[in-house]
Design a protein around this motif. Sequence first.
Motif, PDB file in Angstrom:
ATOM      1  N   LEU A  96      21.679   9.968 -29.324  1.00  0.00           N
ATOM      2  CA  LEU A  96      20.745  10.117 -28.205  1.00  0.00           C
ATOM      3  C   LEU A  96      19.528   9.219 -28.371  1.00  0.00           C
ATOM      4  O   LEU A  96      19.076   8.580 -27.417  1.00  0.00           O
ATOM      5  CB  LEU A  96      20.318  11.581 -28.065  1.00  0.00           C
ATOM      6  N   TYR A 170      13.267  15.192 -24.455  1.00  0.00           N
ATOM      7  CA  TYR A 170      14.250  15.935 -25.251  1.00  0.00           C
ATOM      8  C   TYR A 170      14.157  17.418 -24.926  1.00  0.00           C
ATOM      9  O   TYR A 170      13.070  17.973 -24.760  1.00  0.00           O
ATOM     10  CB  TYR A 170      14.027  15.697 -26.746  1.00  0.00           C
ATOM     11  N   ASP A 172      16.127  21.477 -25.700  1.00  0.00           N
ATOM     12  CA  ASP A 172      16.863  22.251 -26.700  1.00  0.00           C
ATOM     13  C   ASP A 172      17.691  23.292 -25.954  1.00  0.00           C
ATOM     14  O   ASP A 172      17.365  24.476 -25.936  1.00  0.00           O
ATOM     15  CB  ASP A 172      15.904  22.915 -27.692  1.00  0.00           C
ATOM     16  N   CYS A 173      18.768  22.827 -25.308  1.00  0.00           N
ATOM     17  CA  CYS A 173      19.596  23.709 -24.489  1.00  0.00           C
ATOM     18  C   CYS A 173      20.196  24.814 -25.353  1.00  0.00           C
ATOM     19  O   CYS A 173      20.798  24.552 -26.395  1.00  0.00           O
ATOM     20  CB  CYS A 173      20.700  22.920 -23.812  1.00  0.00           C
ATOM     21  N   LYS A 179      18.733  18.934 -30.378  1.00  0.00           N
ATOM     22  CA  LYS A 179      18.177  18.417 -29.137  1.00  0.00           C
ATOM     23  C   LYS A 179      19.221  17.785 -28.225  1.00  0.00           C
ATOM     24  O   LYS A 179      20.200  17.195 -28.678  1.00  0.00           O
ATOM     25  CB  LYS A 179      17.097  17.368 -29.450  1.00  0.00           C
ATOM     26  N   GLU A 180      18.986  17.929 -26.928  1.00  0.00           N
ATOM     27  CA  GLU A 180      19.683  17.185 -25.889  1.00  0.00           C
ATOM     28  C   GLU A 180      18.691  16.215 -25.258  1.00  0.00           C
ATOM     29  O   GLU A 180      17.477  16.335 -25.456  1.00  0.00           O
ATOM     30  CB  GLU A 180      20.253  18.124 -24.823  1.00  0.00           C
ATOM     31  N   ILE A 199      21.644  14.979 -17.976  1.00  0.00           N
ATOM     32  CA  ILE A 199      21.503  15.680 -19.252  1.00  0.00           C
ATOM     33  C   ILE A 199      22.590  15.156 -20.192  1.00  0.00           C
ATOM     34  O   ILE A 199      23.781  15.214 -19.869  1.00  0.00           O
ATOM     35  CB  ILE A 199      21.632  17.204 -19.085  1.00  0.00           C
ATOM     36  N   LYS A 201      24.262  15.063 -24.187  1.00  0.00           N
ATOM     37  CA  LYS A 201      24.397  15.806 -25.437  1.00  0.00           C
ATOM     38  C   LYS A 201      25.256  15.005 -26.411  1.00  0.00           C
ATOM     39  O   LYS A 201      26.220  14.352 -26.012  1.00  0.00           O
ATOM     40  CB  LYS A 201      25.034  17.176 -25.189  1.00  0.00           C
ATOM     41  N   ASP A 202      24.905  15.082 -27.671  1.00  0.00           N
ATOM     42  CA  ASP A 202      25.738  14.472 -28.695  1.00  0.00           C
ATOM     43  C   ASP A 202      26.967  15.348 -28.913  1.00  0.00           C
ATOM     44  O   ASP A 202      26.863  16.509 -29.301  1.00  0.00           O
ATOM     45  CB  ASP A 202      24.966  14.333 -30.010  1.00  0.00           C
ATOM     46  N   ALA A 207      27.068  10.063 -27.126  1.00  0.00           N
ATOM     47  CA  ALA A 207      26.126  10.574 -26.133  1.00  0.00           C
ATOM     48  C   ALA A 207      26.886  10.797 -24.830  1.00  0.00           C
ATOM     49  O   ALA A 207      27.235   9.847 -24.128  1.00  0.00           O
ATOM     50  CB  ALA A 207      24.980   9.590 -25.926  1.00  0.00           C
ATOM     51  N   GLY A 227      17.082  24.507 -21.282  1.00  0.00           N
ATOM     52  CA  GLY A 227      18.293  24.292 -20.507  1.00  0.00           C
ATOM     53  C   GLY A 227      18.481  25.180 -19.302  1.00  0.00           C
ATOM     54  O   GLY A 227      19.521  25.121 -18.647  1.00  0.00           O
ATOM     55  N   GLY A 251      26.619  22.439 -24.449  1.00  0.00           N
ATOM     56  CA  GLY A 251      26.604  21.463 -23.365  1.00  0.00           C
ATOM     57  C   GLY A 251      27.361  21.894 -22.134  1.00  0.00           C
ATOM     58  O   GLY A 251      27.566  21.088 -21.221  1.00  0.00           O
TER      59      GLY A 251
END
Length: 545
Positions: A96, A170, A172-173, A179-180, A199, A201-202, A207, A227, A251
């Motif tokens: 990300l 960033y 934090d869903c 982090k997202e 949005i 996400k790793d 990504a 999120g 995610g």
Amino acid sequence: MKEMNRFKAILPIIGICTLVAGCTPTQQSGADDGLFQNQTENEQAAAESEAEAENSDSSAGGEETAQDSQSEKAEAAEGDNGGAPESTDGQVPESLSKVVAGDGKISLDFYNNNILKNVDYPSDIEELIQLVPADKEYSLSELMAEFNKTFNDENNYFQHGDITGAEYAYLDCGSDGVKELAIRLTGPFVEQEGEATLILKDIEGKAQIVYGFENWSRSFTEINNCGLISGSGSNGASNHGVDMSIIDADGNYRFGYYEEQEYDLDSFAMMREHDEFDASSLDGAICIYTLRLSDYQDEGSDQDWYYSYEVVDKENYEKIDVPNLYTDSEYKKIMDSFKEYSFISMDELEKVKAEKLSSLGVTDEIMNAMGPSFEPVDPAVTGFTSAAVETAPEEKVVKDAEPIVDDGSVQSEIAMVEAKHQEYENLDWEAMPQQEMNITSYEMFELWDNELNSVWSKLTEEVTPEKKEELLKDQREWIKRKEAAVKEAGSEALGGTLQPLLENGTGWSYTRKRVYYLAGVLAETRGESFEVPAEVEESFKDIDQ
């Protein structure tokens, strides 16, 4: 907002023009007060409210939006993060941070396999991503270039133009400490100067885009730092909707609920079987709530739908408390005409909503999280070379405001509201995209509308019954003049991106002047002195009182 897209797809087929409008920013805290209020309702409520009326409802959405702008900026961190700001509260995956730095690639695999394949009525951002070739990965600048190519393809129906801004933050869903990334783009999304938020996400070192939504002048959706997604919109003059959902720690988009509020009983009855009824003799109007717990693209059972109602004043939409409303009232007799529908109390409806969100893992921490603080993406990454990027705008010199002592007087109360108003006035309006101007101007209206309600409530408590009746008559006439002025202002850009800005600007101008007038009456009633500052008086000298 996502839930409104089905109306865009369905209604034109049967020859009905649909207005998909989202007029107010919703509160990301999840509080329901004020979600459906509009300018007319608030102001009319001011004209009719009694001493016990609650004047805080309409402020919830604005306060949450203000919280967004007050969110603390994340500190810049060098090294593994590629110079991207990183919150110390969680870990930012390398995939990300590389996207933000311009070194990473974005994959569409997750989005195509988990979002698009389940979509029957795609939103604009979903249709846009559908047209991006899925056989490769993209840097941020390459993805933006693909979007621009689609926008300007004469064979597509999208607005023509290019993306003009890119910001990131960033999240934090699911509040799991990983982090997202949120990428917010400004460009011709639905309309010129719209916004789209992606949005990322790793997932297994890549990504991946996991969700996307757009904002424009008549529809608003936001995501908070954990999120939680909230959106609002309008399906017509009397029907307003709001939805809640969440991006979880894995995610995944998880639907919470969609709720509609219908102010017109006849509109509710139009598409439903019912016995004959006559509600014309009732003192109040019945406002119906429809709650759906399953996504409209899922095949939910009848148990996924819930219905409730409340009674509001026919003129100002203030809620009316009716004894035994759901057990033994004239209003219940009307609602019993809809024999196929079971209506529960509003308290029970709120409980159903809370339980659904809880089942998705929405905790108080997630519900009350603030909004992300977005930072501009480095122009070297986006390739923007506009004058706005190359040349820093001249800083506006703003004098420090004199400290205000809250001594409990009417003068000090209004001075504190005026100080907040001046903060808005001193923002760099020239640098704002249209969407932000529309939202900020609404916050300015809401600031003065809330104060109008506050002053009115105190005033009607303290004046004589004769004076109160005189003020009520005058206030009703003022509302008519103000609404006419707002409508006239909006007609200059009817249906365009400027319409909300013109209407909001006229709304707060009229309301601000009215607050000063009523504050003077309140001060006189209390035997206090009250003065309108000369510069304030000059600013609204051409506005009708």
